[in-house]
Scaffold this active site. Sequence first.
Site, mmCIF file in Angstrom:
data_model
loop_
_atom_site.group_PDB
_atom_site.id
_atom_site.type_symbol
_atom_site.label_atom_id
_atom_site.label_comp_id
_atom_site.label_asym_id
_atom_site.label_seq_id
_atom_site.Cartn_x
_atom_site.Cartn_y
_atom_site.Cartn_z
ATOM 1 N N MET A 289 50.950 -24.402 -14.153
ATOM 2 C CA MET A 289 50.626 -24.316 -15.580
ATOM 3 C C MET A 289 51.869 -23.973 -16.402
ATOM 4 O O MET A 289 51.776 -23.606 -17.571
ATOM 5 C CB MET A 289 49.526 -23.277 -15.819
ATOM 6 C CG MET A 289 48.218 -23.652 -15.120
ATOM 7 S SD MET A 289 46.760 -22.936 -15.876
ATOM 8 C CE MET A 289 47.096 -21.196 -15.697
ATOM 9 N N HIS B 89 58.546 -19.420 -12.713
ATOM 10 C CA HIS B 89 59.329 -18.292 -12.191
ATOM 11 C C HIS B 89 59.712 -18.615 -10.742
ATOM 12 O O HIS B 89 59.440 -19.722 -10.241
ATOM 13 C CB HIS B 89 58.523 -16.996 -12.307
ATOM 14 C CG HIS B 89 57.125 -17.089 -11.763
ATOM 15 N ND1 HIS B 89 56.856 -17.314 -10.441
ATOM 16 C CD2 HIS B 89 55.915 -17.030 -12.396
ATOM 17 C CE1 HIS B 89 55.557 -17.346 -10.259
ATOM 18 N NE2 HIS B 89 54.951 -17.195 -11.434
ATOM 19 N N HIS C 260 57.081 -20.208 -8.395
ATOM 20 C CA HIS C 260 56.929 -21.663 -8.525
ATOM 21 C C HIS C 260 58.113 -22.384 -7.864
ATOM 22 O O HIS C 260 57.945 -23.394 -7.181
ATOM 23 C CB HIS C 260 56.885 -22.071 -10.001
ATOM 24 C CG HIS C 260 55.740 -21.517 -10.783
ATOM 25 N ND1 HIS C 260 55.911 -20.588 -11.778
ATOM 26 C CD2 HIS C 260 54.414 -21.754 -10.734
ATOM 27 C CE1 HIS C 260 54.737 -20.286 -12.312
ATOM 28 N NE2 HIS C 260 53.802 -20.981 -11.699
ATOM 29 N N GLN D 162 41.951 -19.856 -4.722
ATOM 30 C CA GLN D 162 42.222 -21.203 -5.232
ATOM 31 C C GLN D 162 42.740 -22.103 -4.115
ATOM 32 O O GLN D 162 42.298 -23.255 -3.971
ATOM 33 C CB GLN D 162 43.258 -21.103 -6.353
ATOM 34 C CG GLN D 162 43.841 -22.436 -6.782
ATOM 35 C CD GLN D 162 44.786 -22.294 -7.954
ATOM 36 O OE1 GLN D 162 44.343 -22.194 -9.074
ATOM 37 N NE2 GLN D 162 46.088 -22.285 -7.699
ATOM 38 N N MET E 7 54.943 -12.085 -8.630
ATOM 39 C CA MET E 7 55.388 -12.826 -9.816
ATOM 40 C C MET E 7 54.231 -13.617 -10.385
ATOM 41 O O MET E 7 53.418 -14.178 -9.646
ATOM 42 C CB MET E 7 56.528 -13.762 -9.452
ATOM 43 C CG MET E 7 57.798 -13.011 -9.177
ATOM 44 S SD MET E 7 59.182 -14.137 -9.101
ATOM 45 C CE MET E 7 60.480 -12.972 -8.744
HETATM 46 P P1 AMP Z 1 50.180 -21.253 -11.998
HETATM 47 O O1 AMP Z 1 51.287 -21.835 -12.828
HETATM 48 O O2 AMP Z 1 49.987 -19.794 -12.196
HETATM 49 O O3 AMP Z 1 48.907 -22.057 -12.083
HETATM 50 O O4 AMP Z 1 50.658 -21.400 -10.491
HETATM 51 C C1 AMP Z 1 51.039 -22.640 -9.968
HETATM 52 C C2 AMP Z 1 51.229 -22.523 -8.483
HETATM 53 O O5 AMP Z 1 52.213 -21.523 -8.203
HETATM 54 C C3 AMP Z 1 49.938 -22.055 -7.779
HETATM 55 O O6 AMP Z 1 49.833 -22.743 -6.542
HETATM 56 C C4 AMP Z 1 50.192 -20.583 -7.586
HETATM 57 O O7 AMP Z 1 49.464 -20.038 -6.490
HETATM 58 C C5 AMP Z 1 51.679 -20.577 -7.318
HETATM 59 N N1 AMP Z 1 52.238 -19.246 -7.591
HETATM 60 C C6 AMP Z 1 52.049 -18.487 -8.695
HETATM 61 N N2 AMP Z 1 52.677 -17.300 -8.569
HETATM 62 C C7 AMP Z 1 53.271 -17.303 -7.346
HETATM 63 C C8 AMP Z 1 54.061 -16.361 -6.615
HETATM 64 N N3 AMP Z 1 54.366 -15.174 -7.114
HETATM 65 N N4 AMP Z 1 54.501 -16.708 -5.384
HETATM 66 C C9 AMP Z 1 54.193 -17.939 -4.857
HETATM 67 N N5 AMP Z 1 53.459 -18.860 -5.498
HETATM 68 C C10 AMP Z 1 52.992 -18.563 -6.721
#
Ligand code: AMP
Length: 281
Positions: A30, A34, A37, A154, A185
């Site tokens: 989304m 960081h 990602h 998820q 993060m």
């Molecule tokens: P989001 O942008 O929050 O929807 O996350 C996108 C992807 O990054 C999802 O698969 C999350 O599980 C993964 N993600 C988010 N935060 C972290 C993190 N701290 N460490 C590893 N993967 C992450």
Amino acid sequence: MAALIRTAKDFRDACAEVRRDGRLALVPTMGFLHAGHQSLIRAANSQAPSVAVTIFVNPTQFGPNEDLARYPRDLEGDLKKCAEAGASFVFAPEDPKEIYPEGFQTYVEPGPLAGPLCGSRRPGHFRGVATVVAKLFALSRADVAFFGEKDFQQLAVIKRLAVDLDLGTQVIGRPTIREHDGLAMSSRNAYLSPEDRQRAVALSKAMAACRSAFADGEREIARLEALAASVLTESGLRVDYAELRRPGDLERPPEATGDTRVFLAAFLGKTRLIDNGPLEG
Ligand code: AMP
């Protein structure tokens, strides 16, 4: 900067073209990227010559009183981070209509894995997630897709979705990347005031407390859950849930074992943070 694609059609075409030369890996996000990602993008890079990152704040996975409108965005910064981590191109729809065109009415309804934890606290959330991920898999026809264990439920729902609907994309989970003090993060950490940022470390402290109680012989689920909740509450967080569940089916086990996971969700003001991890390992 990684090449930017703004329409669903161009994304489908770009994916089809690179798939002619070899495997394609997908990293759905989304945005407001960081190091967590970026770790997914790097892992994708090591498994496929082409890596597509998607950046889409998916409206169907937000509830009416959630943070859709204020979700942080920084497309320019994201493109740099994608390039740095080795993404081939980035699909950031110029309008949600690229994903949900006029007349859209077909959703993917996940099963019992989406029932507890965030599923019960955020009704419709995983339906929105499953729907957008199914669409991204269909558009990209990626060979493999990477998701973080930070969002463990998820990941479980998406693994099931890919198998159940024969989507042809292999789903791979990757470990949670943390700040130096242990906070997982998250793009949502940007919402926190400096004081709340200090308090947020309680999530990883609650997990550590459960781990050390387990190491000392505690096996009773309810007592471990109460312990986690008390660490959160004492630091000023409002507990949404603090539960122990099995990793495979997300059911509550009769007693704790090493692979039982601690699942936490808590509010600091309006900001809702989640974390999870196993009792051992
Ligand atoms: P989001 O942008 O929050 O929807 O996350 C996108 C992807 O990054 C999802 O698969 C999350 O599980 C993964 N993600 C988010 N935060 C972290 C993190 N701290 N460490 C590893 N993967 C992450």
